[in-house]
Design a protein around this motif. Sequence first.
Motif, PDB file in Angstrom:
ATOM      1  N   PHE A 125       8.300 -41.913 -37.917  1.00  0.00           N
ATOM      2  CA  PHE A 125       8.256 -40.533 -37.685  1.00  0.00           C
ATOM      3  C   PHE A 125       6.798 -40.178 -36.915  1.00  0.00           C
ATOM      4  CE2 PHE A 125       5.598 -41.231 -41.558  1.00  0.00           C
ATOM      5  CZ  PHE A 125       4.354 -40.179 -41.267  1.00  0.00           C
ATOM      6  N   GLN A 126       5.891 -41.105 -37.133  1.00  0.00           N
ATOM      7  CA  GLN A 126       4.585 -40.901 -36.701  1.00  0.00           C
ATOM      8  C   GLN A 126       4.340 -40.728 -35.273  1.00  0.00           C
ATOM      9  OE1 GLN A 126       5.410 -43.561 -38.527  1.00  0.00           O
ATOM     10  NE2 GLN A 126       4.132 -43.849 -40.227  1.00  0.00           N
ATOM     11  N   SER A 127       5.394 -41.076 -34.574  1.00  0.00           N
ATOM     12  CA  SER A 127       5.395 -40.869 -33.145  1.00  0.00           C
ATOM     13  C   SER A 127       5.614 -39.582 -32.481  1.00  0.00           C
ATOM     14  CB  SER A 127       6.569 -41.803 -32.431  1.00  0.00           C
ATOM     15  OG  SER A 127       7.711 -41.190 -32.849  1.00  0.00           O
ATOM     16  N   LEU A 128       5.911 -38.666 -33.378  1.00  0.00           N
ATOM     17  CA  LEU A 128       5.879 -37.293 -33.130  1.00  0.00           C
ATOM     18  C   LEU A 128       4.711 -36.748 -33.011  1.00  0.00           C
ATOM     19  CD1 LEU A 128       7.484 -34.630 -32.749  1.00  0.00           C
ATOM     20  CD2 LEU A 128       7.572 -34.248 -35.129  1.00  0.00           C
ATOM     21  N   TYR A 129       3.737 -37.039 -33.609  1.00  0.00           N
ATOM     22  CA  TYR A 129       2.118 -36.843 -33.489  1.00  0.00           C
ATOM     23  C   TYR A 129       1.649 -37.379 -32.308  1.00  0.00           C
ATOM     24  CZ  TYR A 129       3.132 -35.373 -38.133  1.00  0.00           C
ATOM     25  OH  TYR A 129       3.755 -34.525 -39.121  1.00  0.00           O
ATOM     26  N   GLY A 141       3.528 -37.288 -29.530  1.00  0.00           N
ATOM     27  CA  GLY A 141       4.123 -36.557 -28.639  1.00  0.00           C
ATOM     28  C   GLY A 141       5.352 -36.946 -27.898  1.00  0.00           C
ATOM     29  N   VAL A 142       6.139 -38.102 -28.724  1.00  0.00           N
ATOM     30  CA  VAL A 142       7.320 -38.503 -28.311  1.00  0.00           C
ATOM     31  C   VAL A 142       8.078 -38.931 -29.304  1.00  0.00           C
ATOM     32  CG1 VAL A 142       8.254 -40.588 -26.944  1.00  0.00           C
ATOM     33  CG2 VAL A 142       5.895 -39.674 -26.431  1.00  0.00           C
ATOM     34  N   ALA A 143       9.622 -38.730 -28.998  1.00  0.00           N
ATOM     35  CA  ALA A 143      10.439 -39.038 -30.061  1.00  0.00           C
ATOM     36  C   ALA A 143      10.586 -40.377 -30.314  1.00  0.00           C
ATOM     37  CB  ALA A 143      11.772 -38.589 -29.586  1.00  0.00           C
ATOM     38  N   PRO A 144      11.050 -40.959 -31.476  1.00  0.00           N
ATOM     39  CA  PRO A 144      11.055 -42.508 -31.741  1.00  0.00           C
ATOM     40  C   PRO A 144      11.869 -43.439 -30.700  1.00  0.00           C
ATOM     41  CG  PRO A 144      11.043 -41.386 -33.779  1.00  0.00           C
ATOM     42  CD  PRO A 144      11.302 -40.127 -32.677  1.00  0.00           C
ATOM     43  N   GLU A 145      13.059 -42.589 -30.314  1.00  0.00           N
ATOM     44  CA  GLU A 145      13.824 -43.304 -29.423  1.00  0.00           C
ATOM     45  C   GLU A 145      13.130 -43.452 -27.919  1.00  0.00           C
ATOM     46  OE1 GLU A 145      14.667 -40.736 -31.293  1.00  0.00           O
ATOM     47  OE2 GLU A 145      16.117 -41.885 -32.600  1.00  0.00           O
ATOM     48  N   LYS A 146      12.325 -42.700 -27.656  1.00  0.00           N
ATOM     49  CA  LYS A 146      11.513 -42.652 -26.237  1.00  0.00           C
ATOM     50  C   LYS A 146      10.322 -43.291 -26.180  1.00  0.00           C
ATOM     51  CE  LYS A 146      14.554 -39.042 -24.271  1.00  0.00           C
ATOM     52  NZ  LYS A 146      14.436 -37.853 -23.512  1.00  0.00           N
ATOM     53  N   ALA A 147       9.591 -43.603 -27.434  1.00  0.00           N
ATOM     54  CA  ALA A 147       8.387 -43.739 -27.516  1.00  0.00           C
ATOM     55  C   ALA A 147       8.039 -45.466 -27.456  1.00  0.00           C
ATOM     56  CB  ALA A 147       7.828 -43.575 -29.041  1.00  0.00           C
ATOM     57  N   LEU A 148       7.135 -45.866 -26.972  1.00  0.00           N
ATOM     58  CA  LEU A 148       6.991 -47.187 -26.610  1.00  0.00           C
ATOM     59  C   LEU A 148       6.622 -47.884 -28.200  1.00  0.00           C
ATOM     60  CD1 LEU A 148       4.227 -47.523 -23.802  1.00  0.00           C
ATOM     61  CD2 LEU A 148       6.524 -48.167 -23.686  1.00  0.00           C
ATOM     62  N   ALA A 149       7.229 -49.000 -28.262  1.00  0.00           N
ATOM     63  CA  ALA A 149       7.202 -49.756 -29.431  1.00  0.00           C
ATOM     64  C   ALA A 149       5.746 -50.001 -29.981  1.00  0.00           C
ATOM     65  CB  ALA A 149       7.831 -51.117 -29.444  1.00  0.00           C
ATOM     66  N   ALA A 150       4.783 -50.045 -28.871  1.00  0.00           N
ATOM     67  CA  ALA A 150       3.381 -50.330 -29.077  1.00  0.00           C
ATOM     68  C   ALA A 150       2.945 -49.227 -29.885  1.00  0.00           C
ATOM     69  CB  ALA A 150       2.601 -50.411 -27.687  1.00  0.00           C
ATOM     70  N   TYR A 151       3.552 -48.001 -29.977  1.00  0.00           N
ATOM     71  CA  TYR A 151       2.981 -47.061 -30.735  1.00  0.00           C
ATOM     72  C   TYR A 151       3.257 -47.166 -32.049  1.00  0.00           C
ATOM     73  CZ  TYR A 151       0.803 -44.822 -27.323  1.00  0.00           C
ATOM     74  OH  TYR A 151       0.034 -44.509 -26.185  1.00  0.00           O
ATOM     75  N   ALA A 152       4.203 -48.186 -32.569  1.00  0.00           N
ATOM     76  CA  ALA A 152       4.218 -48.530 -34.044  1.00  0.00           C
ATOM     77  C   ALA A 152       2.797 -49.108 -34.741  1.00  0.00           C
ATOM     78  CB  ALA A 152       5.305 -49.736 -34.104  1.00  0.00           C
ATOM     79  N   VAL A 153       1.709 -49.056 -34.046  1.00  0.00           N
ATOM     80  CA  VAL A 153       0.578 -49.565 -34.371  1.00  0.00           C
ATOM     81  C   VAL A 153      -0.104 -48.109 -35.458  1.00  0.00           C
ATOM     82  CG1 VAL A 153      -0.809 -48.253 -32.444  1.00  0.00           C
ATOM     83  CG2 VAL A 153      -1.678 -50.117 -33.776  1.00  0.00           C
ATOM     84  N   ILE A 154       0.377 -46.959 -34.983  1.00  0.00           N
ATOM     85  CA  ILE A 154       0.075 -45.861 -35.607  1.00  0.00           C
ATOM     86  C   ILE A 154       0.745 -45.920 -37.231  1.00  0.00           C
ATOM     87  CG2 ILE A 154       0.271 -43.516 -36.309  1.00  0.00           C
ATOM     88  CD1 ILE A 154       0.668 -43.152 -33.192  1.00  0.00           C
ATOM     89  N   ALA A 155       1.862 -46.639 -37.351  1.00  0.00           N
ATOM     90  CA  ALA A 155       2.570 -46.914 -38.721  1.00  0.00           C
ATOM     91  C   ALA A 155       1.726 -47.817 -39.261  1.00  0.00           C
ATOM     92  CB  ALA A 155       4.061 -47.400 -38.587  1.00  0.00           C
ATOM     93  N   TYR A 156       1.209 -49.124 -38.652  1.00  0.00           N
ATOM     94  CA  TYR A 156       0.358 -50.033 -39.033  1.00  0.00           C
ATOM     95  C   TYR A 156      -0.725 -49.498 -40.063  1.00  0.00           C
ATOM     96  CZ  TYR A 156      -3.179 -53.364 -39.961  1.00  0.00           C
ATOM     97  OH  TYR A 156      -4.194 -54.102 -40.355  1.00  0.00           O
ATOM     98  N   MET A 157      -1.610 -48.261 -39.020  1.00  0.00           N
ATOM     99  CA  MET A 157      -2.757 -47.643 -39.783  1.00  0.00           C
ATOM    100  C   MET A 157      -2.132 -46.997 -41.238  1.00  0.00           C
ATOM    101  SD  MET A 157      -4.282 -46.366 -36.230  1.00  0.00           S
ATOM    102  CE  MET A 157      -4.936 -47.334 -35.006  1.00  0.00           C
ATOM    103  N   ASP A 158      -1.070 -46.183 -40.889  1.00  0.00           N
ATOM    104  CA  ASP A 158      -0.854 -45.651 -42.276  1.00  0.00           C
ATOM    105  C   ASP A 158       0.078 -46.410 -43.242  1.00  0.00           C
ATOM    106  OD1 ASP A 158      -1.348 -43.335 -40.897  1.00  0.00           O
ATOM    107  OD2 ASP A 158       0.706 -42.625 -40.609  1.00  0.00           O
ATOM    108  N   THR A 159       0.700 -47.547 -43.104  1.00  0.00           N
ATOM    109  CA  THR A 159       1.569 -48.203 -44.377  1.00  0.00           C
ATOM    110  C   THR A 159       0.779 -49.452 -44.423  1.00  0.00           C
ATOM    111  OG1 THR A 159       2.997 -49.078 -42.584  1.00  0.00           O
ATOM    112  CG2 THR A 159       3.470 -46.892 -43.443  1.00  0.00           C
ATOM    113  N   VAL A 160       0.092 -50.080 -43.781  1.00  0.00           N
ATOM    114  CA  VAL A 160      -0.578 -51.227 -44.102  1.00  0.00           C
ATOM    115  C   VAL A 160      -2.110 -51.331 -44.188  1.00  0.00           C
ATOM    116  CG1 VAL A 160      -1.049 -53.731 -43.132  1.00  0.00           C
ATOM    117  CG2 VAL A 160       1.238 -52.363 -42.594  1.00  0.00           C
TER     118      VAL A 160
END
Length: 492
Positions: free
Chosen positions: A192-196, A198-217
């Motif tokens: 869900f973090q990809s919305l912030y 500015g891109v939907a998860p289906e279209k966001a680069l997987a590299a932006y999973a780094v935001i989920a790392y910051m939140d969840t790890v």
Amino acid sequence: MRAPGRNPVVVVGAGLSGLACALHLLGAGREVVVLERDEHPGGRAGRLDRDGFLMDTGPTVLTMPELLEEAFGAVGETVADRLDLVPLTPAYRASFADGSKIDVHTDRDLMAAEVARAAGPREADGYLRLRDWLTRLYRVEMRSFIDAPVDSPLDLLRPDLVRLAALGGFGRLAPAVGSRVRDERLRRIFSFQSLYAGVAPEKALAAYAVIAYMDTVAGVYFPKGGMRALGAAMAGAVTKAGGTVRLGDAVARLERRGDRVTAAVTESGERVPCDQVVVTADLPAAHRLLGHTPRRPVPLRHSPSAVVLHLGTDRTWEGLDHHTISFGRAWRGTFDEIIRQGRTMSDPSLLVTRPTRTDPSLAPDGHHLLYVLAPAPNLAAGRIDWEREGPRYRDHLVRVLEERGLSGLDASVRTEHMVTPADWARQGLAHGTPFSLAHTFAQTGPFRPRSTVPGTANAVLAGCGTTPGVGVPTVLISGKLAAARVVARTGG
């Protein structure tokens, strides 16, 4: 101490990027003057005091406190000298339309156990694989692409580019998460973090999973006194280290001589000479001050905005943690509504923050604060008359929350304040969004507006509109990178 014949570095804006920049500059021996239009430091990490309720009006999620530690350390201080940071356990509580809840822990074993409870042992194994992938992704990105200057596509040609590709960083986020966890609830939690961005998860680069790392790890923290305490603490450290922070002193224009900025001129008419200038205003405002018109073959695309509803209540609800993500049944359609259709969510997913769970002093005795964030289209994507629709949407959000378990919410409200995209625009934020430019591929890394300004020899940009991007950790890094550029230009 000012070097002989050298004017100070002027930093325009006492937001988090500007204050981080000032601390790093002071640590490098530069004289610094920070000019801020508002009456308090913090920038978008703003504040509103109403009827005894102390409301944070900007970001509510703090991750990567080591970046704050780095900024304070530049002037010989520590975070503990200035702030009381509380680690949040859980980092979030995720609440779903089917009535289920999943607590999002940053501790590996706690989260694996929670996933096993909610979704079974196979999903717990998938979570561990996902966590491992997020960690490896973060390490590669941070050292080479986030906490490093990236000015041109040639700067990407580093060994870590191959590692990032091997990790699938140039694929899409939703499939990358979905290949590791199958439960739809977990997929939402980690994308869900990809919305912030500015891109939907289906279209966001997987590299932006780094935001989920910051939140969840990496962990989520909350400073006692609220997020507003960040700006106050950093400004205090700047002043103690010999810098100057002038509040309520807006910059009207930047005086230039050839390709150099020679002074900042305030709205009161005072001229503040400068050797270098760092501008942290929202990107269009920064370019106006610098008299520069960027040339891009494709117009910049801005992130979605948000409606924020601040509620001071005389009660609370057991189901709410410090941060609660309330997911609706809709998911993919939600992103389409906000980004493509330009309308509000018909079945909203909301971030509800209850800071008084961690710090009761933010509200009068027996009362609580709620911060309800609803992603919304920015003013370029949507054609919503917020003056008319704002009150209706407020009632809609309250009704949705009541239906999801916050019974009696409306009757419990003792004070409130609502911020819409129109309000963000009145604050000077382009297209009425506090999230600046979207992190599309064409606006990422070397393709994002650079921190240097063509035709200007001594001006640097910092903040979420430039590299590395949006979010508290990245704007702190932006300030540090801007300071490094100034030091490199001036020697020492």
